[in-house]
Design an enzyme around this catalytic site. Structure first.
Site, PDB file in Angstrom:
ATOM      1  N   MET A 165       0.868  -1.213  -0.028  1.00 28.71           N
ATOM      2  CA  MET A 165      -0.044  -0.198  -0.168  1.00 28.71           C
ATOM      3  C   MET A 165       0.963   1.366  -0.188  1.00 28.71           C
ATOM      4  SD  MET A 165      -1.619   0.232   3.759  1.00 28.71           S
ATOM      5  CE  MET A 165      -0.762   0.120   5.106  1.00 28.71           C
ATOM      6  N   ARG A 298      -3.426  -2.236  10.998  1.00 28.42           N
ATOM      7  CA  ARG A 298      -3.380  -1.629  12.389  1.00 28.42           C
ATOM      8  C   ARG A 298      -3.376  -2.663  13.151  1.00 28.42           C
ATOM      9  NH1 ARG A 298      -5.995   4.331  11.256  1.00 28.42           N
ATOM     10  NH2 ARG A 298      -4.354   5.261  10.612  1.00 28.42           N
ATOM     11  N   TYR A 442       4.726   3.196  12.289  1.00 22.93           N
ATOM     12  CA  TYR A 442       4.049   3.137  11.115  1.00 22.93           C
ATOM     13  C   TYR A 442       2.463   2.634  11.278  1.00 22.93           C
ATOM     14  CZ  TYR A 442       5.593  -1.978  11.003  1.00 22.93           C
ATOM     15  OH  TYR A 442       6.020  -3.232  11.052  1.00 22.93           O
ATOM     16  N   GLU A 443       1.828   2.407  10.047  1.00 26.62           N
ATOM     17  CA  GLU A 443       0.576   2.307  10.117  1.00 26.62           C
ATOM     18  C   GLU A 443      -0.406   3.649  11.112  1.00 26.62           C
ATOM     19  OE1 GLU A 443      -1.003   0.563   7.916  1.00 26.62           O
ATOM     20  OE2 GLU A 443       0.815  -0.196   7.261  1.00 26.62           O
ATOM     21  N   GLY A 444       0.116   4.510  10.990  1.00 25.76           N
ATOM     22  CA  GLY A 444      -0.425   5.427  12.006  1.00 25.76           C
ATOM     23  C   GLY A 444       0.092   5.680  13.225  1.00 25.76           C
TER      24      GLY A 444
END
Length: 598
Positions: A165, A298, A442-444
């Site tokens: 992604m 997440r 990562y991933e927010g």
């Protein structure tokens, strides 16, 4: 003992799935999962454990030492990764929870959650390539056209192709509304995608024939900000007339990052130069489509933290049993030896019990969220689906942040238990620390997860997400207040009262001061985590107490479960009070220092 001695926690996972949550009963009530019984669940867990222990874990250290190599736009993964990935894919593991219509196994998310924890614990670098393909497949399955599904899902599930992604750009990280990547419509319905994306995990590698990129971009006439983002499927190689790898597309890797950890996972700068792409979902609705994958990832990245924390605990506990240093404060425990084991020292026990109590509670909460995801996707009752969707929305930021924060803490504690040996390479603990650190970013980032929880899911929520979770826990309290877990129930009851007061305080304060949400968000997420972990421990201890009362043959397992739960209750749970006090201090002291004085 070395890091490759990782043992998949299959026994504990069976306990959580079969005894605490009785998932067989839930799965039997849903047409899409009715054939997944306890026997199948146990079989999959056992085989997954073998894959984690025997295939992935032995490559973990050498993957870290060799790392990915970049030369002329090509990435070579560490020795052994390619063969292991092929074996992994041939076992059907990438498509474990995939759509059966296109070659997936159709297993419930509850089971996939356990599997992902195991492979992340065994070898996070190698596991990431697989879980990204699984997440991208989910987004394609939910939002892409039938033609795209037919062309790409079977090859993603069988591992011959992989996926990424592509969100972040050099100037646009958390604020995706600022992206500059452009997609220009073509007469044949495709798009020409141009732009640069950074921090792309698995953007280039030698594990699969083709790499499929899910790319966020904007059309020339798109609205400003996040409302103008669309999602595109952009393959490295365009499929030919037979659906196999064909002509090269305008996709190239500019470089890979030199990172603190996860060195066997290629983190790439990806350039798209008039690359042919295909719209996924609706124009300007790309962020919503991508969130299908992002929310999946997440939870998965949360499981990375959870798994690495467990791997660290296993190494530390084994070391503490074997290492002799000093004498017990109560007198020699092993008078025939020169010293006693590290386990006679209360502080060593404190570290190990903190690691274990948080890991086992996290594992139960992960399974709980997996249950809710299965209800969302498979349950025939729309009201049950809607309720489960609220719980998933509420719990996703909590699980991502809580599992990775506590997982990293467990890795550091495990390193501390080993002392100097924890700082050197041979025992694997320093790699755990380095590999786990990125999961908080990562991933927010976890700060963003906390803002999501505090803002969207609590203060500005109009759907009653928090109330759904509170109602469930209140029902449990009413049922068990006079039972075997009365102490847990009492603590949970008091903590829920505190949470409600604290939530009301923030909601009221925010009407006068817009900084209140941001100042309260991280301690609020920690407060919620403690309460959810207490709820999980209450449920687990209840089952363990009932098993002992019934005369189980596996009494050691259940006694240990109760004792670790009691440690959580007495030594960790009380921290909710200080978190509530921290939140009540408000935002003024946070915002008081002038910017020039930082």
């Amino acid at each position: 003992m070395t890091v490759s001695d990782y043992k998949a926690p299959v026994r504990d996972m069976k306990f959580v799935l079969n005894e605490v949550f009785n998932v067989e009963q839930l799965l039997a009530s849903m047409p899409g999962t009715a054939e997944v019984n306890a026997e199948l669940i146990n079989s999959v867990l056992e085989e997954a454990g073998k894959v984690a222990e025997g295939l992935l874990a032995p490559l973990n250290r050498q993957g870290d030492e060799i790392g990915c190599q970049f030369d002329g736009g090509k990435v070579t993964t560490p020795g052994g990764f390619k063969d292991a990935y092929r074996t992994f894919a041939e076992g059907g593991w990438i498509g474990l929870a995939g759509d059966p219509q296109y070659g997936g196994q159709g297993m419930p998310k509850t089971l996939a959650v356990c599997f992902e924890e195991m492979i992340m614990a065994a070898n996070s670098s190698l596991a990431l390539y697989a879980v990204l393909s699984a997440g991208a497949s989910l987004a394609i399955s939910r939002h892409a056209s039938d033609d795209l599904k037919q062309a790409y899902l079977p090859k993603l599930y069988d591992g011959s192709w992989s996926a990424t992604m592509c969100l972040t750009e050099p100037h646009a990280g958390t604020d995706l509304g600022m992206i500059k990547t452009r997609a220009v419509p073509q007469s044949d319905g495709s798009y020409k995608v141009s732009g640069t994306k950074i921090f792309i995990t698995g953007g280039e590698h030698d594990l699969s024939e083709n790499i499929i990129h899910l790319v966020l971009a904007k059309l020339p006439d798109a609205p400003a900000g996040p409302r103008g983002i669309s999602l595109f499927l952009v393959p490295k190689f365009l499929p030919d007339g037979d659906g196999n790898v064909g002509d090269s597309n305008g996709v190239s890797c500019g470089s890979i990052e030199h990172k603190m950890g996860l060195k066997g996972s290629a983190t790439c700068v990806m350039n798209f130069d008039d690359a042919t792409g295909y719209l996924v979902g609706e124009i300007n609705k790309g962020l919503a489509c991508m969130f299908t994958m992002m929310n999946y990832e997440r939870l998965t990245i949360g499981l990375q933290g959870l798994g690495l924390g467990d791997a660290s605990y296993q190494t530390a506990a084994a070391y503490a049993r074997e290492r002799i240093q000093g004498r017990s404060p109560a007198g020699p425990a092993q008078p025939d030896k020169a010293a006693d084991s590290l386990l006679v020292h209360p502080d060593v026990r404190r570290m190990l019990l903190n690691m274990r109590a948080n890991t086992e509670a996290g594992r139960a909460l992960a399974a709980y969220v997996g249950n809710q995801l299965d209800i969302v996707y498979f349950h025939p009752d729309e009201e049950r689906q809607a309720r489960a969707a609220k719980l998933v929305a509420l719990l996703t930021p909590i699980t991502k942040a809580a599992f990775t924060d506590r997982g990293f803490e467990a890795c550091v504690l495990g390193q501390q238990v080993l002392g100097g040996h924890g700082y050197v390479r041979e025992w694997g603990q320093e790699q755990h620390v380095r590999d786990a650190r990125i999961a908080q970013i990562y991933e927010g980032t976890n700060g963003i997860q906390a803002l999501d929880l505090m803002g969207r899911k609590v203060v500005f929520d109009r759907e009653g997400m928090l109330e759904e979770m509170l109602d469930e826990m209140r029902q449990f309290i009413d049922q068990e207040k006079d039972g075997r877990v009365a102490a847990f129930v009492a603590a949970l009851d008091n903590a829920l009262d505190c949470l409600v007061r604290t939530t009301d305080l923030i909601r009221q304060a925010n009407t006068e001061n817009p900084h209140e949400v941001g100042a309260a968000s991280v301690p609020y997420l920690d407060l919620m985590t403690l309460i959810l972990y207490c709820y999980m421990w209450a449920r687990m201890v209840k089952v363990a107490e009932d098993a002992l009362a019934a005369g189980t043959e596996d009494s050691d397992f259940y006694r240990a479960k109760i004792q670790v739960g009691c440690y959580f209750l007495d030594r960790i749970m009380p921290r909710y009070k200080s978190l509530a006090e921290e939140i009540s201090a408000g935002s003024d002291v946070v915002m008081a220092l002038d910017e020039a004085l930082f």
